[in-house]
Design an enzyme around this catalytic site. Structure first.
Site, PDB file in Angstrom:
ATOM      1  N   GLN A  97       0.822  -1.206   0.000  1.00 18.72           N
ATOM      2  CA  GLN A  97       0.000   0.000   0.000  1.00 18.72           C
ATOM      3  C   GLN A  97       0.855   1.255   0.000  1.00 18.72           C
ATOM      4  OE1 GLN A  97      -1.220   0.457   4.620  1.00 18.72           O
ATOM      5  NE2 GLN A  97      -1.752  -1.550   3.724  1.00 18.72           N
ATOM      6  N   HIS A  99       0.331   5.734   1.043  1.00 18.80           N
ATOM      7  CA  HIS A  99      -0.532   6.809   1.529  1.00 18.80           C
ATOM      8  C   HIS A  99      -0.166   8.115   0.819  1.00 18.80           C
ATOM      9  CE1 HIS A  99      -1.510   3.952   4.611  1.00 18.80           C
ATOM     10  NE2 HIS A  99      -0.310   3.999   5.131  1.00 18.80           N
ATOM     11  N   GLU A 116       3.880   8.056   8.735  1.00 21.21           N
ATOM     12  CA  GLU A 116       3.804   7.197   9.907  1.00 21.21           C
ATOM     13  C   GLU A 116       5.183   6.695  10.304  1.00 21.21           C
ATOM     14  OE1 GLU A 116       2.076   3.126   8.745  1.00 21.21           O
ATOM     15  OE2 GLU A 116       1.666   4.391   6.986  1.00 21.21           O
ATOM     16  N   HIS A 174       4.767   0.354   0.939  1.00 18.01           N
ATOM     17  CA  HIS A 174       5.188  -0.371   2.136  1.00 18.01           C
ATOM     18  C   HIS A 174       4.183  -1.441   2.518  1.00 18.01           C
ATOM     19  CE1 HIS A 174       2.463   2.800   3.613  1.00 18.01           C
ATOM     20  NE2 HIS A 174       2.169   1.952   4.597  1.00 18.01           N
ATOM     21  N   ARG A 194      -4.406   0.616  -1.776  1.00 17.02           N
ATOM     22  CA  ARG A 194      -3.811  -0.713  -1.949  1.00 17.02           C
ATOM     23  C   ARG A 194      -3.396  -0.943  -3.390  1.00 17.02           C
ATOM     24  NH1 ARG A 194      -8.719  -2.868   0.434  1.00 17.02           N
ATOM     25  NH2 ARG A 194      -8.591  -2.812   2.703  1.00 17.02           N
TER      26      ARG A 194
END
Length: 315
Positions: A97, A99, A116, A174, A194
């Site tokens: 996936q 972001h 993150e 990642h 995804r």
């Protein structure tokens, strides 16, 4: 009123999750599987509830909406509470996936993107993560690879051990792989695109949705990730694990007593090993493995007493 607020998490039972958070860590759920325990969350999809004190029974989001000063002045630059903290039990691989960054996410989705970091709480032998490509890729090459088969052949696989940390800026392809228990600190966003999911089916027997067009648009294949690349030893049992405009995360090791100063930002504390107490204003608050506390901004001095390892986050 300011005091250490113990949080009750929201739990999720995604298809890749395991049983450790329920069986070993004592998290409560009607399902045998807990994939994620949202330890500190003001997100509408899984808000935390305060367990103790004057605000017991209210969600953290409700209290912070009513008393925004509890977040601290460093949060003023954000339109909403900026971070989300999870414990993640990956029995099998998560999807490959990516972001989006804030600019793309705000324009296309009406919410912020997601940067993150992962702290490895526990790892089975040989376990690791996919993080970034082995070499820079053209977007059309990525599409061709996805049409042909398994993109993991082109991704950087990083073996990890207990205590390792990986920082993942938005745009990084990642995936957490099976055999890992992770504490994740992220932007307060649910946006995930995804690219590949191993052909898995959801609870209804359908293939899980992919978002290839959007994912390819936001990928930055030049990003290079390495474990522990952001770690700084502060001394006194404190390691700074990651620092960016969205969060500062530290590992705190306590053997005896360690003083905390809570000033212009809240501090969250998630115990990942051992236990003891938080001492504040003459009172003691028990903290043990799997507990998360929210310490409001401008509390001043507090302390941790006992023998424990804690992940702290602030702005």
């Amino acid at each position: 009123m300011k005091y250490p607020m113990k949080l009750s998490p929201s739990v999720k039972d995604y298809v890749w999750g395991g049983s450790k958070l329920k069986r070993v860590w004592g998290k409560r759920s009607d399902s045998d599987i807990i994939a994620e325990s949202w330890e500190l969350s003001c997100h509408k999809d899984g808000p935390c509830v305060i367990e103790n004190g004057a605000y017991a029974g209210k969600t953290l989001a409700q209290v912070l909406d009513e008393y925004p000063d509890l977040k601290g002045s460093r949060c003023d630059k954000f339109d909403f509470f900026p971070i989300l903290i999870k414990l993640i039990d990956a029995q099998s691989n998560l999807s490959i996936q990516v972001h989006p960054n804030d600019d793309y996410a705000l324009e296309r989705e009406g919410q912020y993107g997601k940067t993150e970091m992962w702290y490895i709480v526990d790892a089975e032998e040989g376990a690791g993560v996919y993080c970034g490509f082995k070499s820079a890729m053209r977007k059309q090459d990525i599409v061709d690879i996805l049409n042909q088969g398994n993109i993991t052949d082109y991704l950087n696989f990083i073996k990890v051990s207990k205590g390792d940390t990986i920082y993942i800026p938005s745009g990084t392809v990642h995936a957490i792989c099976g055999g890992l228990l992770i504490c994740e600190v992220q932007q307060n966003s649910s946006l995930t695109y995804r690219l590949y999911d191993y052909g898995r089916l959801d609870k209804s027997g359908n293939k899980r949705q992919l978002h290839i067009d959007k994912a390819v648009e936001v990928i930055d294949s030049d990003i290079v990730c390495a474990k522990n690349s952001e770690v700084k030893d502060i001394g006194g049992g404190v390691r700074e694990l990651a620092e960016c405009k969205y969060f500062t995360v530290s590992e705190i090791t306590v053997s005896g007593e360690l003083e905390l100063r809570v000033v212009d930002s809240f501090i969250s504390l998630t115990a990942v090993e051992g236990g003891g107490v938080i001492v504040y204003d003459g009172d003691e608050y028990e903290i043990g493995r799997g507990d998360t506390y929210f310490l409001p901004a401008d509390m001043g001095r507090a302390a941790l007493k006992g023998c424990m390892k804690v992940i702290s986050a602030k702005i």
